[in-house]
Design an enzyme around this catalytic site. Structure first.
Site, PDB file in Angstrom:
ATOM      1  N   HIS A 163       0.826  -1.227   0.000  1.00 19.29           N
ATOM      2  CA  HIS A 163       0.000   0.000   0.000  1.00 19.29           C
ATOM      3  C   HIS A 163       0.854   1.269   0.000  1.00 19.29           C
ATOM      4  O   HIS A 163       0.331   2.360  -0.235  1.00 19.29           O
ATOM      5  CB  HIS A 163      -0.929   0.030   1.220  1.00 19.29           C
ATOM      6  N   ASP A 199      -2.414 -10.384  -2.503  1.00 17.71           N
ATOM      7  CA  ASP A 199      -3.038  -9.961  -1.247  1.00 17.71           C
ATOM      8  C   ASP A 199      -4.530  -9.694  -1.487  1.00 17.71           C
ATOM      9  O   ASP A 199      -4.939  -9.304  -2.582  1.00 17.71           O
ATOM     10  CB  ASP A 199      -2.334  -8.692  -0.750  1.00 17.71           C
ATOM     11  N   HIS A 201      -6.188  -7.263  -0.490  1.00 17.13           N
ATOM     12  CA  HIS A 201      -6.373  -5.836  -0.774  1.00 17.13           C
ATOM     13  C   HIS A 201      -5.572  -5.431  -2.014  1.00 17.13           C
ATOM     14  O   HIS A 201      -4.470  -5.927  -2.242  1.00 17.13           O
ATOM     15  CB  HIS A 201      -5.910  -4.991   0.413  1.00 17.13           C
ATOM     16  N   ASP A 288      -4.259 -12.976   3.220  1.00 13.29           N
ATOM     17  CA  ASP A 288      -5.533 -12.571   3.822  1.00 13.29           C
ATOM     18  C   ASP A 288      -6.718 -12.954   2.925  1.00 13.29           C
ATOM     19  O   ASP A 288      -7.859 -12.575   3.204  1.00 13.29           O
ATOM     20  CB  ASP A 288      -5.543 -11.074   4.199  1.00 13.29           C
TER      21      ASP A 288
HETATM   22  C1  SP5 Z   1      -1.188  -5.181   3.921  1.00 13.49           C
HETATM   23  C2  SP5 Z   1      -2.647  -5.226   4.260  1.00 13.49           C
HETATM   24  O1  SP5 Z   1      -3.244  -6.291   4.193  1.00 13.49           O
HETATM   25  N1  SP5 Z   1      -3.198  -4.089   4.658  1.00 13.49           N
HETATM   26  C3  SP5 Z   1      -4.592  -4.044   4.971  1.00 13.49           C
HETATM   27  C4  SP5 Z   1      -5.001  -2.744   5.546  1.00 13.49           C
HETATM   28  C5  SP5 Z   1      -6.441  -2.783   5.911  1.00 13.49           C
HETATM   29  N2  SP5 Z   1      -6.800  -1.668   6.714  1.00 13.49           N
HETATM   30  C6  SP5 Z   1      -8.196  -1.593   7.039  1.00 13.49           C
HETATM   31  C7  SP5 Z   1      -8.508  -2.480   8.214  1.00 13.49           C
HETATM   32  C8  SP5 Z   1      -9.946  -2.432   8.591  1.00 13.49           C
HETATM   33  C9  SP5 Z   1     -10.175  -3.254   9.822  1.00 13.49           C
HETATM   34  N3  SP5 Z   1     -11.393  -3.919   9.705  1.00 13.49           N
HETATM   35  C10 SP5 Z   1     -11.744  -4.718  10.868  1.00 13.49           C
HETATM   36  C11 SP5 Z   1     -12.890  -5.616  10.543  1.00 13.49           C
HETATM   37  C12 SP5 Z   1     -13.108  -6.579  11.668  1.00 13.49           C
HETATM   38  N4  SP5 Z   1     -14.233  -7.419  11.385  1.00 13.49           N
HETATM   39 ZN    ZN Z   2      -4.175  -7.217   2.662  1.00 12.13          ZN
END
Ligand code: SP5
Ligand code: ZN
Length: 347
Positions: A163, A199, A201, A288
């Protein structure tokens, strides 16, 4: 398979992240890497190497000097605001959106945090620079090992990188390890390098770094940004600009997509990888996509990760695997090492 690892990753240990108005415990924690390291040991998948430190110049091939300066000095600047900040993570609270100016670097450190970040979910801590720099060392060392003839290398580092852009952090990422690895191989004589981002994301940082270039092909399979982080990039119509036209391929999938549709996207990716005919491959290896991941909504099972490794081995390219996301800590080791073992066995 050579693994590049430095225990200093553990210096980056966020206390919490913002999520929907609350501070939540960090998902991105040192235990993630411990889980993978323990599984590597159990399966004996090859040597684990401590990387040589690389000069800041190799980071400047990807990141702006201004951003690197900010990151190196961030913790000292945070303490200079107030010594009591020593036991607090640094978070941004103001951002220069659209009509605001980002060409003038503010003196105020809180304003700098906003200038150089994309979200409030990424704690900056006392050991962030040290951990991120040693992770970047791992990535450049792995790239170099491929140039010296290794067929596979694994970068076991954190914080992750995909990211992070040329001049910003976010999504738990500070330095873009995949981009640094790809750039190092090009600087060392490779003609073309492909980056495959697996990934959950979208790898917005990596895409933006190479969007205008035709020496790096970027392909990403990820959750549709309409409903998943990073939200503002990763759509199917982003195909590259200028010389880079056609060298960016996004394969977004809806939430709850089956493993079958994920593997069908992987097939599409592999066909494009073949036609690009790169000299080497960098895999942004986030797991993930696992059904049990606490952040995500894809459906891959542990055994599927063996199949991913096997499929990538058939591309017959020197490959650097870079650890990115994956938050189901208990199964993380199995899932990541399955990819590496699938790759090794099929070679
Ligand atoms: C590298 C990587 O995988 N970065 C991911 C960043 C995501 N950031 C947002 C996280 C949002 C947290 N959501 C919690 C949901 C729980 N059910
Ligand atoms: Zn991720």
């Amino acid at each position: 398979m050579l693994t590049f690892y430095n225990e200093l990753h553990a210096q980056h240990r966020g206390r919490h992240e913002f999520f929907r108005g609350e501070l939540k415990p960090c998902f991105e924690k040192p235990e993630r890497v411990d889980s993978v390291l323990a599984e590597l040991g159990r399966r004996g998948l090859g040597r684990i190497v401590t990387p040589q430190g690389v000069p800041l110049m190799s980071l400047e091939r990807i990141h702006t000097p201004r951003y690197l300066h900010f990151l190196r000095h961030a913790w000292a600047d945070w303490l200079a605001l107030d010594p009591a900040n020593a036991d607090k993570d640094a978070f941004p609270a103001v951002w220069p959106v659209r009509s605001l100016r980002s060409d003038i670097e503010p003196d105020n450190f809180c304003a700098k945090l906003g200038l150089y970040s994309m979200d409030s979910g990424t704690p900056l801590t006392a050991g962030t620079w040290t951990a991120a720099k040693t992770g970047a060392d791992c990535a450049v060392n792995a790239a170099h090992a491929l140039r010296l003839g290794e067929r596979g290398a694994f970068v076991l580092s954190r914080p992750p990188g995909h990211h992070a852009g040329a001049d910003f952090y976010g999504g738990y990422c500070f330095l873009n390890n995949a981009a640094l690895a790809a750039q190092h191989m090009l600087d060392d004589g490779a003609r073309r390098v492909a980056i495959l981002d697996l990934d959950y994301h979208h790898g917005n940082g990596t895409q933006s770094i190479f969007y205008h270039r035709n020496d790096v092909l970027f392909i990403s399979i990820h959750a549709d940004p309409r409903y998943e982080y990073p939200f503002y990039l990763g759509h199917a119509d982003e195909k590259g600009v200028g010389a880079g036209q056609g060298c960016n391929l996004n394969l977004p999938l809806p939430a709850g997509s089956s493993a079958a549709s994920w593997f069908s996207a992987l097939e599409t990716a592999c066909i494009r990888l073949g036609s690009f005919a790169p000299d080497a491959l960098v895999v942004s290896l986030g797991v993930d996509t696992f059904a049990g991941d606490p952040l995500s909504r894809f459906a891959l099972q542990s055994a599927d990760y063996l199949r991913i490794g096997e499929r990538l081995a058939y591309l017959n390219l020197p490959t650097a695997f870079i650890f990115e996301g994956g938050y189901a800590v208990k199964e993380l080791g199995t899932n990541v090492v399955n990819v590496l073992e699938g790759y090794e066995t099929a070679l």
